[in-house]
Design a protein around this motif. Structure first.
Motif, PDB file in Angstrom:
ATOM      1  N   ILE A  95       0.872  -1.169   0.000  1.00 15.34           N
ATOM      2  CA  ILE A  95       0.000   0.000   0.000  1.00 15.34           C
ATOM      3  C   ILE A  95       0.908   1.217   0.000  1.00 15.34           C
ATOM      4  O   ILE A  95       1.475   1.594   1.027  1.00 15.34           O
ATOM      5  CB  ILE A  95      -0.949   0.015   1.215  1.00 15.34           C
ATOM      6  CG1 ILE A  95      -1.801  -1.249   1.238  1.00 15.34           C
ATOM      7  CG2 ILE A  95      -1.843   1.252   1.187  1.00 15.34           C
ATOM      8  CD1 ILE A  95      -2.688  -1.375   2.455  1.00 15.34           C
ATOM      9  N   LEU A  96       1.087   1.799  -1.183  1.00 13.43           N
ATOM     10  CA  LEU A  96       1.962   2.946  -1.343  1.00 13.43           C
ATOM     11  C   LEU A  96       1.155   4.229  -1.208  1.00 13.43           C
ATOM     12  O   LEU A  96       0.016   4.319  -1.684  1.00 13.43           O
ATOM     13  CB  LEU A  96       2.648   2.914  -2.699  1.00 13.43           C
ATOM     14  CG  LEU A  96       3.543   1.700  -2.992  1.00 13.43           C
ATOM     15  CD1 LEU A  96       4.097   1.792  -4.411  1.00 13.43           C
ATOM     16  CD2 LEU A  96       4.674   1.609  -1.982  1.00 13.43           C
ATOM     17  N   VAL A  97       1.762   5.223  -0.576  1.00 10.90           N
ATOM     18  CA  VAL A  97       1.139   6.539  -0.446  1.00 10.90           C
ATOM     19  C   VAL A  97       1.933   7.508  -1.307  1.00 10.90           C
ATOM     20  O   VAL A  97       3.160   7.636  -1.152  1.00 10.90           O
ATOM     21  CB  VAL A  97       1.126   7.011   1.022  1.00 10.90           C
ATOM     22  CG1 VAL A  97       0.422   8.360   1.138  1.00 10.90           C
ATOM     23  CG2 VAL A  97       0.453   5.978   1.915  1.00 10.90           C
ATOM     24  N   VAL A  98       1.255   8.198  -2.231  1.00 10.78           N
ATOM     25  CA  VAL A  98       1.911   9.160  -3.118  1.00 10.78           C
ATOM     26  C   VAL A  98       1.367  10.547  -2.840  1.00 10.78           C
ATOM     27  O   VAL A  98       0.261  10.708  -2.311  1.00 10.78           O
ATOM     28  CB  VAL A  98       1.711   8.788  -4.598  1.00 10.78           C
ATOM     29  CG1 VAL A  98       2.345   7.436  -4.901  1.00 10.78           C
ATOM     30  CG2 VAL A  98       0.237   8.792  -4.968  1.00 10.78           C
ATOM     31  N   ASP A  99       2.150  11.573  -3.200  1.00 11.02           N
ATOM     32  CA  ASP A  99       1.689  12.938  -2.961  1.00 11.02           C
ATOM     33  C   ASP A  99       0.484  13.274  -3.820  1.00 11.02           C
ATOM     34  O   ASP A  99      -0.479  13.889  -3.365  1.00 11.02           O
ATOM     35  CB  ASP A  99       2.826  13.943  -3.162  1.00 11.02           C
ATOM     36  CG  ASP A  99       3.476  13.821  -4.547  1.00 11.02           C
ATOM     37  OD1 ASP A  99       3.109  12.912  -5.322  1.00 11.02           O
ATOM     38  OD2 ASP A  99       4.361  14.651  -4.840  1.00 11.02           O
TER      39      ASP A  99
END
Length: 569
Positions: A95-99
């Motif tokens: 689960i990646l969080v990107v801007d």
């Protein structure tokens, strides 16, 4: 030190690109969902699915919004896909969080369109909602086709990608509490839990039983046997089993973990708990934080901390508006460059003996200072929990732990294993241990890093699980201190944003009010009630909570005296 910071980010970006480009990611058999109870009938979040006749780019953007909803095994996100892809897609691999997410069309064919998806990875969510800060690029290819007249996703990489705003909108940070290795204090383990699930307290207790996140675990000590199990809540009572082998002392300490976790999450003020059919704590059917006040992981904003300042090379005590040198030699020597003071009245100081030699000294604020070591440069000392040991940095590279015997006053030193830091580019200019000593924050080459401190059976201390946080400071960090809630207060050389707050897990950073601060901010300190900074002109203060003003005031009694703040911990 070798150049590592930028190379690591580039390497991560390339490795990640290589994975997503082939629509696969390394499989992790550990559960990666945010919580263990995401598919509740009590989930009141509206179902977010594709709209009839929706254009492909808008559908794809709605898909990323829906990916932040884990309910029903990501039912909302799967509704944007072709059914065959929906069944095989595994969002739990990562689960990646990107801007933010940027879409660009790379290929168009009859009834088919391929997009390049780009963003900057700022972090990832791991098992149990633990956030890990990252700084790398993200790029993937996704294909959509028209199926029965509607656009649907037919090819995408495994894993979930969510935007920072969706993390904040759909999840809420909560803290679990675990004991540091000496079992004298509770340390916070921040988790991001999906807001749409109910009940939240059940999720918190389940995670508490599972233990600390992987990064924090080396700095903790477990009380629970492997047989310990959470059975659920019945009639308002939290029920546990498998704890018969635990001593009453350990059960009481676990009760403190439980009560402070639930209380600080807003789950109530009084709690009932049983273990194997009996009250968790003997003679205590109803528990509140009053019974475990000594383990309070956060000091009250109304609590009073001892304030000291370093002024003209000597240590001064500040009480109300009365400012005077301490009675020991630290109050008169006139050559102290930096210092820290323990809650027990021990001072650790760096003294300037010549232009090329600094000396580390320790002693009581009311007595003489004893010498420990000397070097060309020494970083400002920082105390451990017990106040008998302080850390410093020799010549920007070697982290040293200095111990003073409470019985004899004898001072010894030993190197800290900081091999995990060795590859980071730049000198270590600042180190600060958290109040419990379980975490460390460092400024290396102007960038901020955090890690955890573990102690081996032979007594040797080691810094592990180091992460860069707040890369947006762009190498401008000069000073930092831990706040009582676990966040960091950071002073910088930036005229536009001289003071920052960084969340404990690195998930967010924000500028602080700075209406009258003149950079550089060379010193900062934080008590539960007050924040202090030293800018290019003076030492200033601001309430830690409840202030709407953007202006800092000079500290009463220190007007016209440029000094550095020290909070005794």
């Amino acid at each position: 030190m070798r150049s590592f910071r930028k190379a690591a980010a580039l390497g991560s970006a390339l490795a990640l690109f290589g994975c997503v480009a082939c629509s696969t990611l390394p499989h992790n058999t550990d559960p990666q969902v945010i919580g263990s109870f995401e598919a509740h009938s009590g989930d009141e979040s509206p179902f977010l699915g594709p709209k009839a006749g929706q254009e492909p780019d808008l559908l794809l953007r709605d898909f990323f919004t829906a990916t932040a909803i884990p309910s029903g095994d990501y039912e909302a996100a799967r509704s944007f896909m072709d059914p065959a892809i929906s069944e095989s897609w595994d969002p739990t691999e990562s689960i990646l969080v990107v801007d933010s997410i940027d879409l660009n069309t790379v290929h168009v064919d009859a009834g088919q369109i391929e997009y390049s998806v780009r963003g900057n990875i700022i972090g990832s969510l791991n098992s149990g909602g633990a956030y890990s800060p990252e700084n790398a690029g993200y790029e993937a290819r996704m294909t959509l086709q028209q199926i029965s007249g509607e656009w649907r996703i037919t090819d995408l990489p495994s894993g979930a990608v969510i935007e920072r705003n969706e993390l904040r909108n759909r999840y809420q940070p909560q803290s679990l509490y675990f004991y540091e290795q000496s079992r004298k204090a509770l340390i916070s383990d921040r988790r991001w839990l999906y807001s749409g699930q109910d009940p939240m307290d059940t999720e918190l207790v389940t995670l508490l039983i599972e233990g600390p996140n992987a990064d924090l675990k080396p700095a903790t000590s477990s009380l629970l046997p492997e047989t310990a199990t959470f059975l659920g809540v019945e009639d308002g009572e939290y029920r546990f089993s498998g704890m018969t082998a635990m001593s009453q002392e350990d059960k009481t300490k676990f009760a403190a973990q439980l009560v402070w976790t639930l209380n600080n999450a807003g789950m109530g003020q009084e709690f009932r708990a049983t273990a194997d059919g009996s009250p968790l704590v003997e003679g205590l059917d109803i528990m509140s934080t009053d019974e475990f006040a000594e383990f309070n992981p956060q000091e009250s904003p109304t609590s009073v901390s001892s304030l000291f300042v370093l002024y003209e090379g000597s240590l001064w005590s500040v009480k109300a508006t009365a400012v005077q040198p301490v009675s020991g030699s630290a109050g008169t020597v006139g050559d102290i460059q930096s210092a820290d003071v323990s809650a027990g009245g021990i001072v650790a100081a760096v003294r300037k003996k010549s232009p090329d030699e600094f000396e580390f000294a320790m002693g009581e604020t009311t007595g003489e200072l004893g010498t420990a070591l000397s070097a060309k440069t020494l970083a400002r000392p920082t105390f451990e929990l017990n106040g008998q040991a302080a850390w410093t940095v020799e010549d920007g590279e070697r982290i040293v732990r200095v111990v003073r015997s409470s019985a004899t006053g004898q001072i010894t030193d030993a190197a800290v294993d900081s091999s995990e830091v060795d590859g980071i580019n730049g000198e270590i200019s600042v180190i600060r241990l958290s109040n419990t000593g379980a975490r460390i924050a460092m400024i290396i080459g102007g960038y901020v890093y955090t890690g955890v401190v573990t102690r081996a059976t032979n007594g040797k201390h080691r810094i592990v699980n180091v992460h860069e946080v707040a890369p947006e400071l762009n190498g401008s960090a000069l000073s930092l201190d831990w706040q009582s809630d676990g966040s960091l207060l950071v002073g910088t050389s930036s005229r536009n944003s001289p003071v920052w707050r960084i969340e404990q897990d690195g998930s967010a950073s924000s500028t602080m009010p700075s209406g009258n601060i003149s950079a550089p901010v060379v010193a900062v300190a934080a008590s539960p009630s007050t924040l202090y900074v030293t800018d290019s002109h003076a030492m200033l203060e601001m309430p830690a909570v409840g202030s709407d003003s953007s202006y800092w005031r000079e500290v009463p009694g220190l007007q016209g005296k440029r000094s550095s703040p020290i909070i005794a911990n």
